[in-house]
Scaffold this motif. Sequence first.
Motif, PDB file in Angstrom:
ATOM      1  N   ASN A  67       0.452  -0.964  -0.381  1.00  0.00           N
ATOM      2  CA  ASN A  67       0.116  -0.237   0.380  1.00  0.00           C
ATOM      3  C   ASN A  67       1.104   0.834  -0.145  1.00  0.00           C
ATOM      4  OD1 ASN A  67      -2.858  -0.988   0.127  1.00  0.00           O
ATOM      5  ND2 ASN A  67      -1.824  -2.127   1.707  1.00  0.00           N
ATOM      6  N   ALA A  68       2.324   1.039   0.033  1.00  0.00           N
ATOM      7  CA  ALA A  68       2.947   2.432  -0.242  1.00  0.00           C
ATOM      8  C   ALA A  68       4.386   1.965  -0.723  1.00  0.00           C
ATOM      9  CB  ALA A  68       3.039   3.033   1.590  1.00  0.00           C
ATOM     10  N   ILE A  69       4.894   2.567  -1.677  1.00  0.00           N
ATOM     11  CA  ILE A  69       5.968   2.456  -2.350  1.00  0.00           C
ATOM     12  C   ILE A  69       7.252   2.946  -1.450  1.00  0.00           C
ATOM     13  CG2 ILE A  69       7.216   2.220  -4.593  1.00  0.00           C
ATOM     14  CD1 ILE A  69       4.235   1.700  -5.644  1.00  0.00           C
ATOM     15  N   MET A  70       8.377   2.465  -1.296  1.00  0.00           N
ATOM     16  CA  MET A  70       9.382   3.294  -0.549  1.00  0.00           C
ATOM     17  C   MET A  70      10.671   2.592  -1.854  1.00  0.00           C
ATOM     18  SD  MET A  70      11.650   2.580   2.558  1.00  0.00           S
ATOM     19  CE  MET A  70      10.395   3.431   3.703  1.00  0.00           C
ATOM     20  N   THR A  71      11.534   4.597  -1.963  1.00  0.00           N
ATOM     21  CA  THR A  71      12.592   4.633  -2.799  1.00  0.00           C
ATOM     22  C   THR A  71      13.392   4.658  -1.516  1.00  0.00           C
ATOM     23  OG1 THR A  71      11.478   5.275  -4.719  1.00  0.00           O
ATOM     24  CG2 THR A  71      13.945   5.715  -4.243  1.00  0.00           C
ATOM     25  N   LEU A  72      14.887   3.801  -1.579  1.00  0.00           N
ATOM     26  CA  LEU A  72      15.829   4.405  -0.558  1.00  0.00           C
ATOM     27  C   LEU A  72      17.067   4.603  -1.029  1.00  0.00           C
ATOM     28  CD1 LEU A  72      16.523   1.278   1.370  1.00  0.00           C
ATOM     29  CD2 LEU A  72      14.445   0.494   1.525  1.00  0.00           C
ATOM     30  N   LYS A  73      17.546   4.716  -0.296  1.00  0.00           N
ATOM     31  CA  LYS A  73      19.568   4.580  -0.626  1.00  0.00           C
ATOM     32  C   LYS A  73      20.115   4.025   0.665  1.00  0.00           C
ATOM     33  CE  LYS A  73      22.817   8.138  -1.845  1.00  0.00           C
ATOM     34  NZ  LYS A  73      23.855   8.457  -2.866  1.00  0.00           N
ATOM     35  N   SER A  74      20.523   2.698  -0.086  1.00  0.00           N
ATOM     36  CA  SER A  74      21.415   1.958   0.537  1.00  0.00           C
ATOM     37  C   SER A  74      22.408   2.704   1.165  1.00  0.00           C
ATOM     38  CB  SER A  74      22.097   0.525   0.408  1.00  0.00           C
ATOM     39  OG  SER A  74      22.667   0.332   1.163  1.00  0.00           O
ATOM     40  N   ARG A  78      21.493   2.822   8.230  1.00  0.00           N
ATOM     41  CA  ARG A  78      21.971   2.546   7.200  1.00  0.00           C
ATOM     42  C   ARG A  78      20.789   3.133   5.610  1.00  0.00           C
ATOM     43  NH1 ARG A  78      25.564  -1.190   8.220  1.00  0.00           N
ATOM     44  NH2 ARG A  78      26.098  -0.672  10.580  1.00  0.00           N
ATOM     45  N   ILE A  79      20.050   3.756   6.012  1.00  0.00           N
ATOM     46  CA  ILE A  79      19.437   4.384   4.801  1.00  0.00           C
ATOM     47  C   ILE A  79      19.076   5.692   4.995  1.00  0.00           C
ATOM     48  CG2 ILE A  79      18.405   1.468   4.412  1.00  0.00           C
ATOM     49  CD1 ILE A  79      15.922   2.292   5.170  1.00  0.00           C
ATOM     50  N   GLN A  80      18.939   5.466   3.195  1.00  0.00           N
ATOM     51  CA  GLN A  80      17.913   6.669   3.584  1.00  0.00           C
ATOM     52  C   GLN A  80      16.561   7.156   3.218  1.00  0.00           C
ATOM     53  OE1 GLN A  80      20.228   9.781   1.057  1.00  0.00           O
ATOM     54  NE2 GLN A  80      18.541  11.320   1.555  1.00  0.00           N
ATOM     55  N   VAL A  81      16.088   7.632   3.584  1.00  0.00           N
ATOM     56  CA  VAL A  81      14.645   7.223   2.780  1.00  0.00           C
ATOM     57  C   VAL A  81      14.512   8.189   1.658  1.00  0.00           C
ATOM     58  CG1 VAL A  81      12.229   7.477   3.071  1.00  0.00           C
ATOM     59  CG2 VAL A  81      13.130   6.486   4.750  1.00  0.00           C
ATOM     60  N   VAL A  82      14.382   7.810   0.568  1.00  0.00           N
ATOM     61  CA  VAL A  82      14.234   9.262   0.146  1.00  0.00           C
ATOM     62  C   VAL A  82      12.661   9.730  -0.506  1.00  0.00           C
ATOM     63  CG1 VAL A  82      14.877   9.555  -2.961  1.00  0.00           C
ATOM     64  CG2 VAL A  82      15.974   8.044  -1.862  1.00  0.00           C
ATOM     65  N   SER A  83      11.911   8.709  -0.726  1.00  0.00           N
ATOM     66  CA  SER A  83      10.665   8.754  -0.896  1.00  0.00           C
ATOM     67  C   SER A  83       9.385   7.957  -0.588  1.00  0.00           C
ATOM     68  CB  SER A  83      10.134   8.963  -1.808  1.00  0.00           C
ATOM     69  OG  SER A  83      10.242   8.074  -3.286  1.00  0.00           O
ATOM     70  N   VAL A  84       8.490   7.729   0.231  1.00  0.00           N
ATOM     71  CA  VAL A  84       7.465   6.758   0.399  1.00  0.00           C
ATOM     72  C   VAL A  84       6.112   7.269  -0.033  1.00  0.00           C
ATOM     73  CG1 VAL A  84       5.721   5.633   2.082  1.00  0.00           C
ATOM     74  CG2 VAL A  84       8.205   6.760   2.238  1.00  0.00           C
ATOM     75  N   GLU A  85       5.774   6.808  -1.438  1.00  0.00           N
ATOM     76  CA  GLU A  85       4.304   7.614  -2.445  1.00  0.00           C
ATOM     77  C   GLU A  85       3.611   6.448  -2.583  1.00  0.00           C
ATOM     78  OE1 GLU A  85       7.146   9.689  -5.460  1.00  0.00           O
ATOM     79  OE2 GLU A  85       6.714   8.233  -5.929  1.00  0.00           O
ATOM     80  N   ASP A  86       2.298   6.453  -2.838  1.00  0.00           N
ATOM     81  CA  ASP A  86       1.043   5.651  -3.584  1.00  0.00           C
ATOM     82  C   ASP A  86       1.799   4.667  -4.721  1.00  0.00           C
ATOM     83  OD1 ASP A  86      -0.802   8.162  -2.306  1.00  0.00           O
ATOM     84  OD2 ASP A  86      -1.073   6.013  -1.565  1.00  0.00           O
TER      85      ASP A  86
END
Lengths: 333, 256
Positions: free
Chosen positions: A153-160, B220-228
């Motif tokens: 229900n949500a899409i996360m983009t993350l940088k490792s 250890r991570i950086q959240v870039v975005s959280v989207e629908d």
Amino acid sequence: MFSTPTKLSGLVNTLRFARNQSTLVLVEHNNEKINPVTLNAITAARALGGEVNCLVAGTSCGDVAKEVSSVEGISKVLVAEDAAFEGFMPEKLTPILMASQNQFKFTHIIAGASAFSRGLLPRVAAQLDVSPISDIIGIKDKDTFVRTIYAGNAIMTLKSMDPVKIVTVRTTAFEPATVGGGSAALEAAPAAAGDTADVSQWVGQELSKSERPDLGSAKVVVSGGRGMKTGDNFSMLYDLADKLGAGVGASRAAVDAGMVPNDMQIGQTGKIIAPELYIAVGISGAIQHLAGMKDSKVIVAVNKDPEAPIFQVSDFGLVADLFKAVPEITEKI
Amino acid sequence: MALKVLVGCKRVIDYAVKIRIKPDKLGVVTEGVKHSMNPFDEIAVEEAVRMKEAKLVNEIIVVSCGPAQAMETIRTALAMGADRGIHVEIPLGQMDTFQPLHVSKVLAKLAEKEKVDIVMLGKLAIDDDANQTAQMTASLLDWPQGVFASKIDKTDAGLEIIREVDGGLETIRTTLPAVLSADLRLNEPRYATLPNIMKAKKKKVVKMKPADLGVDMAPRIQVVSVEDPPVREAGQTVSDVDDLVAKLKDKGFSSA
């Protein structure tokens, strides 16, 4: 040889580039053939750019290693064959992965998301003191990945920010690499350091045998839920599936009720699939089930309850008694 | 020889709640939203309590990592039958980058400190869907793991575990100590009764910080975005089977 500073810095820059581009794909197999999830993982590995290597560990690796080496775009295939790998126990496989990592210093270790890779790769990540990234659906760059949270229900983009990325790949998000045309070199994998104590033992497995298409790769899937009432009633779904050349899945409710075995479960914690056509029969459409199938191209729902949440995601919804509708669909399709 | 169990539980947004993305697109709205114990952790707590009722286990320590409200989750576990609790305090602002890697380090340290025989966790948390913590904890401790367990039995030498895997079921044996993770069908958790909820208020809960255990919390991570997720176009109801079959044939689906 490196007499001038510019030559040395040039070499260092080349090494830095090479250091940034080296992936190990953990091959999943049954000592006879590659498991198709690995082919999706290879595509993801290639998307990262740079060298792609594979590791085949098992009790009888010859055929699998050969098959892997024939996939295009693989640099080398590391092979670790040992009777100790019976059952592919993660406690035994972790040291082999660590030995390869310590020797080759990969920047990425990737596998198709499955019970096997989920059991093993986090163990390796803990040893390397990095945070693994599971079930990615996209790669933005070598450090940045996309994955779903909250049951999709949500899409996360993350940088490792870790120096080694350990990643499992949702197979529905990457095309499978084709077997054939490649000729990678085979090489013995570095031996595991030290002795692993016998703390765990594989006893056996009960795998469902089916002639039907595998759920992960079937173009059409027919799926039954609580509304089916009994396991025997699933036979009408099998008849429809036979006519469509489809795989057959189930909701958690059907598995919990003992109607069908657990490997048929589609959902947040079961299988996540995205076939061309998904026919949900007697399935209400709980969030956790939707997580497993809402990326299907066409969704059909058959349910006698017009308020069932499944109708909010279906492309074609039929409010009807499934016990009449399904045999009729089978007859007419 | 009764065993000591450390059970981990996490406070998450309730499984039935429809989540909303924050306007800054860096997370999910949690304020004012109903939270509960992660369903898989309820199953883990239940299994530990059943082992205690079967006299295989004589002490259950429940641990939760999180902000102040994590105490609610610990109290629920105590009400279900855990003996005492440990609340590892994580500031709310750090929760977004608090990963299974960090949790597993905390759990490994506690497992050693408390000299437990079993660490029991839920297979995955329904917010991050990671499915990593049990495996990582086992790795740090160099203990065997029995993850995605649907049945756990004691044997002379340790445990026999039936696991749910992609193709069906797998049986393994491990020695003790071990780390286990509970899958959906391991058991059906009990509801805490009111008398037990009252009793739980008297059970001891100790607070500590990750630094007290020597665990580094650096992200250890950086959240870039959280989207629908992409929205599906609304579908249509079909009037009868003939209508459905015609529409499917239109889309190219018919008998194989």
